[in-house]
Structure formats: C-alpha cells, structure tokens
Design a protein around this motif. Structure first.
Motif, PDB file in Angstrom:
ATOM      1  N   THR A  72      27.249  62.744  33.649  1.00  0.00           N
ATOM      2  CA  THR A  72      26.632  62.575  34.968  1.00  0.00           C
ATOM      3  C   THR A  72      25.174  63.020  34.943  1.00  0.00           C
ATOM      4  O   THR A  72      24.282  62.332  35.484  1.00  0.00           O
ATOM      5  CB  THR A  72      27.415  63.391  36.003  1.00  0.00           C
ATOM      6  OG1 THR A  72      28.777  62.965  36.016  1.00  0.00           O
ATOM      7  CG2 THR A  72      26.817  63.216  37.387  1.00  0.00           C
ATOM      8  N   ALA A  73      24.893  64.155  34.299  1.00  0.00           N
ATOM      9  CA  ALA A  73      23.516  64.620  34.219  1.00  0.00           C
ATOM     10  C   ALA A  73      22.661  63.680  33.374  1.00  0.00           C
ATOM     11  O   ALA A  73      21.482  63.436  33.669  1.00  0.00           O
ATOM     12  CB  ALA A  73      23.493  66.036  33.627  1.00  0.00           C
ATOM     13  N   GLN A  78      18.397  59.351  33.092  1.00  0.00           N
ATOM     14  CA  GLN A  78      17.954  57.990  32.762  1.00  0.00           C
ATOM     15  C   GLN A  78      17.454  57.266  34.013  1.00  0.00           C
ATOM     16  O   GLN A  78      16.470  56.518  33.976  1.00  0.00           O
ATOM     17  CB  GLN A  78      19.105  57.212  32.110  1.00  0.00           C
ATOM     18  CG  GLN A  78      19.405  57.678  30.673  1.00  0.00           C
ATOM     19  CD  GLN A  78      20.543  56.898  30.051  1.00  0.00           C
ATOM     20  OE1 GLN A  78      21.682  57.048  30.487  1.00  0.00           O
ATOM     21  NE2 GLN A  78      20.229  56.080  29.068  1.00  0.00           N
ATOM     22  N   GLU A  79      18.163  57.487  35.146  1.00  0.00           N
ATOM     23  CA  GLU A  79      17.752  56.814  36.375  1.00  0.00           C
ATOM     24  C   GLU A  79      16.369  57.289  36.815  1.00  0.00           C
ATOM     25  O   GLU A  79      15.534  56.484  37.251  1.00  0.00           O
ATOM     26  CB  GLU A  79      18.793  57.078  37.465  1.00  0.00           C
ATOM     27  CG  GLU A  79      18.493  56.320  38.761  1.00  0.00           C
ATOM     28  CD  GLU A  79      19.543  56.604  39.817  1.00  0.00           C
ATOM     29  OE1 GLU A  79      19.574  55.882  40.825  1.00  0.00           O
ATOM     30  OE2 GLU A  79      20.333  57.553  39.621  1.00  0.00           O
ATOM     31  N   TYR A 132      28.784  51.763  31.698  1.00  0.00           N
ATOM     32  CA  TYR A 132      27.543  52.264  31.108  1.00  0.00           C
ATOM     33  C   TYR A 132      26.852  51.173  30.275  1.00  0.00           C
ATOM     34  O   TYR A 132      25.620  51.093  30.250  1.00  0.00           O
ATOM     35  CB  TYR A 132      27.853  53.481  30.227  1.00  0.00           C
ATOM     36  CG  TYR A 132      26.605  54.171  29.730  1.00  0.00           C
ATOM     37  CD1 TYR A 132      25.774  54.859  30.611  1.00  0.00           C
ATOM     38  CD2 TYR A 132      26.228  54.099  28.392  1.00  0.00           C
ATOM     39  CE1 TYR A 132      24.630  55.478  30.152  1.00  0.00           C
ATOM     40  CE2 TYR A 132      25.085  54.709  27.929  1.00  0.00           C
ATOM     41  CZ  TYR A 132      24.285  55.418  28.812  1.00  0.00           C
ATOM     42  OH  TYR A 132      23.145  56.020  28.354  1.00  0.00           O
ATOM     43  N   THR A 133      27.655  50.324  29.616  1.00  0.00           N
ATOM     44  CA  THR A 133      27.058  49.206  28.862  1.00  0.00           C
ATOM     45  C   THR A 133      26.325  48.260  29.808  1.00  0.00           C
ATOM     46  O   THR A 133      25.205  47.782  29.511  1.00  0.00           O
ATOM     47  CB  THR A 133      28.153  48.469  28.081  1.00  0.00           C
ATOM     48  OG1 THR A 133      28.817  49.402  27.212  1.00  0.00           O
ATOM     49  CG2 THR A 133      27.567  47.346  27.251  1.00  0.00           C
ATOM     50  N   GLU A 134      26.948  47.990  30.968  1.00  0.00           N
ATOM     51  CA  GLU A 134      26.281  47.153  31.962  1.00  0.00           C
ATOM     52  C   GLU A 134      24.992  47.816  32.449  1.00  0.00           C
ATOM     53  O   GLU A 134      23.967  47.149  32.639  1.00  0.00           O
ATOM     54  CB  GLU A 134      27.228  46.901  33.136  1.00  0.00           C
ATOM     55  CG  GLU A 134      28.447  46.085  32.769  1.00  0.00           C
ATOM     56  CD  GLU A 134      29.403  45.938  33.934  1.00  0.00           C
ATOM     57  OE1 GLU A 134      29.072  46.462  35.033  1.00  0.00           O
ATOM     58  OE2 GLU A 134      30.469  45.312  33.776  1.00  0.00           O
ATOM     59  N   PHE A 135      25.047  49.149  32.658  1.00  0.00           N
ATOM     60  CA  PHE A 135      23.853  49.874  33.093  1.00  0.00           C
ATOM     61  C   PHE A 135      22.734  49.745  32.054  1.00  0.00           C
ATOM     62  O   PHE A 135      21.567  49.529  32.403  1.00  0.00           O
ATOM     63  CB  PHE A 135      24.199  51.350  33.316  1.00  0.00           C
ATOM     64  CG  PHE A 135      22.989  52.227  33.422  1.00  0.00           C
ATOM     65  CD1 PHE A 135      22.164  52.215  34.536  1.00  0.00           C
ATOM     66  CD2 PHE A 135      22.636  53.056  32.349  1.00  0.00           C
ATOM     67  CE1 PHE A 135      21.055  53.036  34.596  1.00  0.00           C
ATOM     68  CE2 PHE A 135      21.539  53.864  32.413  1.00  0.00           C
ATOM     69  CZ  PHE A 135      20.733  53.861  33.541  1.00  0.00           C
ATOM     70  N   VAL A 162      24.410  52.378  38.142  1.00  0.00           N
ATOM     71  CA  VAL A 162      24.541  53.847  38.066  1.00  0.00           C
ATOM     72  C   VAL A 162      25.692  54.324  38.939  1.00  0.00           C
ATOM     73  O   VAL A 162      26.489  55.191  38.543  1.00  0.00           O
ATOM     74  CB  VAL A 162      23.220  54.525  38.486  1.00  0.00           C
ATOM     75  CG1 VAL A 162      23.433  56.037  38.644  1.00  0.00           C
ATOM     76  CG2 VAL A 162      22.140  54.247  37.463  1.00  0.00           C
ATOM     77  N   ASP A 163      25.810  53.750  40.148  1.00  0.00           N
ATOM     78  CA  ASP A 163      26.910  54.145  41.022  1.00  0.00           C
ATOM     79  C   ASP A 163      28.256  53.843  40.399  1.00  0.00           C
ATOM     80  O   ASP A 163      29.214  54.631  40.529  1.00  0.00           O
ATOM     81  CB  ASP A 163      26.781  53.431  42.378  1.00  0.00           C
ATOM     82  CG  ASP A 163      25.596  53.957  43.175  1.00  0.00           C
ATOM     83  OD1 ASP A 163      25.134  55.090  42.859  1.00  0.00           O
ATOM     84  OD2 ASP A 163      25.149  53.269  44.102  1.00  0.00           O
TER      85      ASP A 163
END
Length: 629
Positions: A72-73, A78-79, A132-135, A162-163
């Motif tokens: 999560t951190a 990254q965001e 996460y791959t999609e992100f 991210v959500d």
C-alpha cells in the motif's frame, strides 16, 4: 540358638516389613502421584499448544499484514511520483521514485506469496498482481504522453487502477485480520479449558489426598493410641502390660516388638539389682580416686555422697557427713550460698570465680567452687554436685602477683607524677624554642605518660578491690534507673557512630542491693567496649531480667565477637582482643568489672561467636524486704 541365628530371622522379617511398607505407601499415595503427574503433563501439553497457536498468529498472519502495508505504501509512492510528473516538475526524480516503489511493491508481493497460509489468500494475491499489472500499463502510457495536458487527461485511469490495487490489498488485510482474531479466540478458549481442567483435576487430587489421609489415619491412630497409653504405664515403672495385636501390618509388628521389649524390661528389672550395686561401687571408687573434692547433695541439700578429698577439705569424715544437711557438715554460709544459687542460674553447670578458704589451721587450703545441677527424676527440686578444686598454689601465686603489682604501682606513681610535671614544665618553658619535631616528641611523651598513669591507677584500683580495701556503699535501687542513666550518657556517642543503642527490661523489675556507683561503672565499661567493637549500622542492647534471687544484666552487641580461644581469658589482667587491641586501653577494664561483681556476690561471663557479636552478663543480688523498707 545363638545370637546370630536369632538375629537373622529378625533381619529377614525387617526386610519383609520394609517391602510391605513400600507397597502400602505406593498403593496409598500412588494414585495421587499418578494424577499429579498426568496433570502436570497435560498442563505442559496445553501450554505448549497455546504457545504454538500464539506463535502462529504472530509468525504467519502478521507477515502477510506487514507485506500488505508495504504494498500500500509503495503504490501510494508511485501515485505521488506520477502526479509530480503530471505537474511537470523533476521528471527524472519522479521516475526514479516510481521505479523504486515498483521494486518495493513486487518484493512485498513476493513475500506475501511465500507466506500463503489461509484459504482464498492466493486468489486475492493473484487479483493484486493483475490489478497492479494494469496499473503499471496505465502508468507507462501516462509517462509516454507528449504533453502535460495529455498526462493530466489520463489521470482518471491511474486513480481507478490504484483504487483497484488498494481494494485488493484491503481484502488481503481483512482476511488476515479475521484469521488472527479467530486464532486468538481459539487460543483463549484453549486457555480457559486448560484452567478449568487443571482446577478440576487439582480439586480431585485434594479430595483423593483427604480420603487417603482419613483412611490411613483411622487405621493408624487406634493402635498407636493403645501404644501411647501402654508407654505411659511403662514410664511409671509398671512393666506388667501387654498391648493386643489387632493388625498384621507394620503397626502390628511394632506392637509385637513393644510387647517383647516390655517383657525384656521386666526381666531386666528383676535382675538389675546386682548391676546397680556394681555400678554404685564403681562410682564410689571413682569418687575416692579423684584428687578434687566431690560432694553430692539431694534436693534438700542433704549429703548423699562425699569423697575423701572433699572430706579432707571440709575437715570431716565421710561416714559422718553422709545423711546430714550440708550446713551440719560445714558451717560456711558463703559456700552454702553458692550451692543454693546453682538452681537459680538456669544452667546445668554453675562455675564460680569465688575461692573459698577450707582445710584446717595446720593445712589451709583454697578451693575454687563449681556446682552442677542434677535433673530430678520425677519433678521436684534438682540435686547438686559440688566440685571443690584445690587452687592453693595458684591462689598463693596470684596473691604474690597482686602484692607485687600493688607495690610496683604504688612505687611508680610518684616517679610518674614527677616525670609528668617535668615534661609539662619543659613544654611551657622551652616550647617556643622547640622545632616541630621536638614538639611532637614532647607531645608523644605526654601521651605515653598519661597512658602509664591510667595504667597505674587501674592497677591500684584493681589491687584495692582484690584486697577488699575498697568500701562498697550498698543500698536498694532499681536497675532501671542505672540502665536509663547509661543509655542517656552513651546515646549521643552511639548516634554519632551510627549504632542503635536500646534497652529491654520488664516493667516491674525488682530492686537490687548494690553500690550504684560501682555497678554503673561496670555497665559503662561494658557499653564502652561494645561501642568500640561495633561497626556503623549495628546495635547494642542493654537488658535486665530477674532470675531467682538475682537480677541478670546483660550487654549484647552485633560487633566482631571474641574468638573462642580468648573467651576463657577475657576477664584476666592485660587481655585485649579485637582489631584495635594494640591501641588504647590497659586491658584491666574487664578484670576490674569481674572484681566489682564478685564483691557484690555475683558472677560475670561472656557468650560470643566471631562475626556475630558478644553478650556480657553479670548478676547482682535483689534487695530483701527489710532493705527495701
């Protein structure tokens, strides 16, 4: 049958009884011991299971939760990096932080996959990896955008990706939290079950022990009570008693042996007269062969036996002395007073420092006296054994020594006074002209002269007391007043040294007939010695208590104590003990105390153990009714 043949069956019987005793003990207490062992084993297993459950909670689920927090951190980092690049500031630094967050996320995801312990956890991790791959795909397209407007236009898809990742991470955290809570509940249930089980087993063990104790006590008390009654009968001298044997166990065997013992005692009692006569003859022979005088007195102070030496000292014949009261044999109130004081001392043997003149005019003898009490067989007053030891030679030597010391002290007093005056005049007249070294020599000479004068004065006082030239002013006084005065004098000195000075005595302490000044000097000397040999944090206790016709006064300390080899000589002249025995003092204080106490008709002694302190005790006579009035 020989004695050895008779002993062998008894030994075999004893071994059989021992085996039987062990068997009964095992049968009686084996069940209790077994339940105790099982309870301990079960408790250990329960505690081990509880520990393993707790360890599983901490070691398995906590690692997954920690990995979820790291992921999560990392994605949040990254965001923020993408947001920085969208604003157009530091694209290179933002891209580096983005890739660092990617590395941390993938490492945490790998740790979570290595710690899959819950059903459904792997599916959630697959979802996290897919989201996460999609992100990463959305973030890559956003970073390749040509302009800031294009990057900002694509921010919505990044937020959605991210959500999705965070939602999957929350599901993983909730799954592990729920599992930890369930494991914690199971551990609590296991702990409660262990507590109740151990409580029930312990209560059962107590009940079992009570039942066994009641059964065994009921089986053992009745035969033992019969044995106790029979023993009391035998103690009165009646050997015609037998206890019925009602059991076949060890108590029954003990009853049989008791009956056999009583029979043997009866036989022994029947054939014991000759042996008693023989022993009496041996005792008489021993008494006759002793060089010291021995007088045996019964509880009424009638002479039961006397040897030749004692008869010679008392100037009587043995035949005339036996059967008479001691005062009829020898009219000496001082010696008889020592005999009467023996039971009052509270100790089996009462040594006396008194030297009593005995013998005849043509053959004078001096004897030291000690009295040993004989415990009565059936209550009543105790008998006594009076020992008269011939110390004529030592008494003569001691008198010669005392005369020499008295003469020498008297002759030295004048020259010492003259030398002291000369040194004092020298210091006053030539003091200013002396250098520091010469002044120190004069000061040392004055100190040595002061010690010599104190020694001579002590020797003169001792010689006067020994010769009886010191008059004592006897008067009735309460020992409490003397003790309180001593405490008042020494309390500041004890408080300064960090020593507790206390006194202990009953409220109604009888008055004594003493010279108050001399007794105060004795008590002051004993307390002063105790202060010298007691270190900081110790205590000194002054106590007084009545004992017969005397009052015992003691000074107890927690000091260094007195070695055993010195305790017998501590009241002799010039004897000093302790680490500072070479500094100060003349070694005559306790000798003077001894003579003062003797002049009052009392005794003084010491009880000490090295490292645990000493107790000096002396006795003083109580005042009679006429003296009190």
């Amino acid at each position: 049958m020989s004695e050895a043949e008779h002993t062998a069956p008894e030994s075999q019987q004893g071994r059989r009884l021992s085996v039987s005793l062990r068997r009964k003990l095992l049968l009686g207490y084996g069940a209790t011991l077994l339940v105790s062992v099982l309870l301990v084993v079960w408790a250990i297993m329960s505690l081990n299971e509880l520990g393993q459950a707790s360890s599983a909670i901490l070691s398995e689920n906590y690692r997954s939760i920690a990995a979820t927090s790291t992921m999560t951190a990392a994605i949040a980092r990254q965001e923020r990096a993408l947001s920085l690049m969208s604003s157009g500031g530091e694209p290179e630094g933002a891209e580096r932080r983005f890739h660092e967050g990617e590395t941390r996320f993938l490492q945490a995801l790998g740790r979570a996959r290595d710690n899959i312990t819950i059903e459904g956890e792997e599916a959630i991790l697959d979802t996290i990896q897919a989201r996460y791959t999609e992100f990463l795909s959305v973030a890559s397209r956003r970073m390749r955008a040509d302009s800031t407007e294009q990057r900002g236009a694509r921010g919505a898809d990044v937020v959605a990706a991210v959500d999705d990742v965070l939602l999957a991470c929350d599901r993983l955290r909730e799954l592990n939290d729920r599992t930890m809570y369930q494991a914690s509940g199971a551990a609590a249930l296991l702990a409660r079950r262990a507590i109740w089980t151990m409580a029930g087993a312990g209560a059962g063990l107590v009940c079992l022990g009570l039942v066994i104790a009641l059964v065994l006590s009921r089986r053992a008390v009745m035969p033992l009570r019969r044995l106790l009654e029979a023993t009391a009968t035998v103690a009165t001298g009646n050997y015609q008693v037998q206890v019925p044997v009602t059991t076949g166990d060890e108590i029954g065997a003990l009853t049989k042996e008791f009956n056999r013992m009583v029979s043997q005692l009866a036989t022994y009692d029947d054939h014991n007269i000759q042996r008693l006569v023989s022993e009496q003859q041996k005792s008489d022979a021993i008494l006759r062969s002793l060089d010291d005088g021995v007088v045996v007195l019964d509880e009424t102070n009638v002479v039961s036996a006397i040897n030749l030496a004692a008869a010679r000292f008392l100037n009587v014949s043995s035949a005339d002395a036996v059967g008479k009261h001691f005062l009829e044999v020898h009219r000496d109130e001082r010696l008889f007073d020592i005999v009467k004081r023996a039971p009052e001392s509270g100790t089996p043997r009462t040594p006396s420092d008194d030297v009593v003149p005995l013998g005849t005019e043509g053959d004078p003898r001096y004897c030291s006296v000690s009295v040993t009490t004989i415990a009565p067989l059936r209550g009543g007053e105790p008998g006594k054994v009076l020992l008269l030891r011939d110390v004529t030679r030592f008494e003569q030597l001691d008198r010669l020594k005392s005369d020499f010391v008295s003469t020498a002290s008297h002759e030295l007093r004048g020259p010492l006074t003259s030398v002291a005056m000369s040194v004092s005049l020298l210091r006053e007249s030539a003091g200013p002209r002396l250098d520091p070294k010469e002044q120190s020599l004069v000061a040392a000479a004055e100190e040595d002269l002061a010690r010599l004068r104190a020694l001579v004065n002590d020797l003169l006082d001792l010689s006067r007391i020994e010769s009886g030239r010191v008059e004592l002013s006897f008067m009735p006084i309460s020992p409490t007043a003397i003790i309180e005065r001593i405490v008042e004098i020494f309390e500041p000195q004890a408080r300064q040294a960090g020593i507790e000075l206390r006194s202990t005595f009953p409220d109604q302490l009888p008055e004594v007939r003493v010279d108050a000044t001399k007794v105060t000097w004795v008590l002051s000397n004993l307390v002063s010695n105790a202060l010298r040999y007691t270190s900081e944090g110790g205590f000194i206790e002054i106590a007084a208590a009545p004992a017969g016709r005397h009052v015992h006064v003691s000074v107890k300390d927690s000091g260094v104590g007195i070695p055993p080899e010195v305790q017998g000589r501590v009241f002799d002249k010039f004897v000093r003990v302790g680490p500072d025995k070479a500094e100060g003092g003349t070694g005559l204080g306790l000798a003077i105390c001894k003579e003062i106490v003797r002049a009052h008709g009392g005794t003084i002694w010491v009880e000490s153990e090295p490292g645990k302190g000493s107790t000096f005790t002396f006795t003083i006579p109580m005042a009679t009714k006429g003296e009190k009035e």
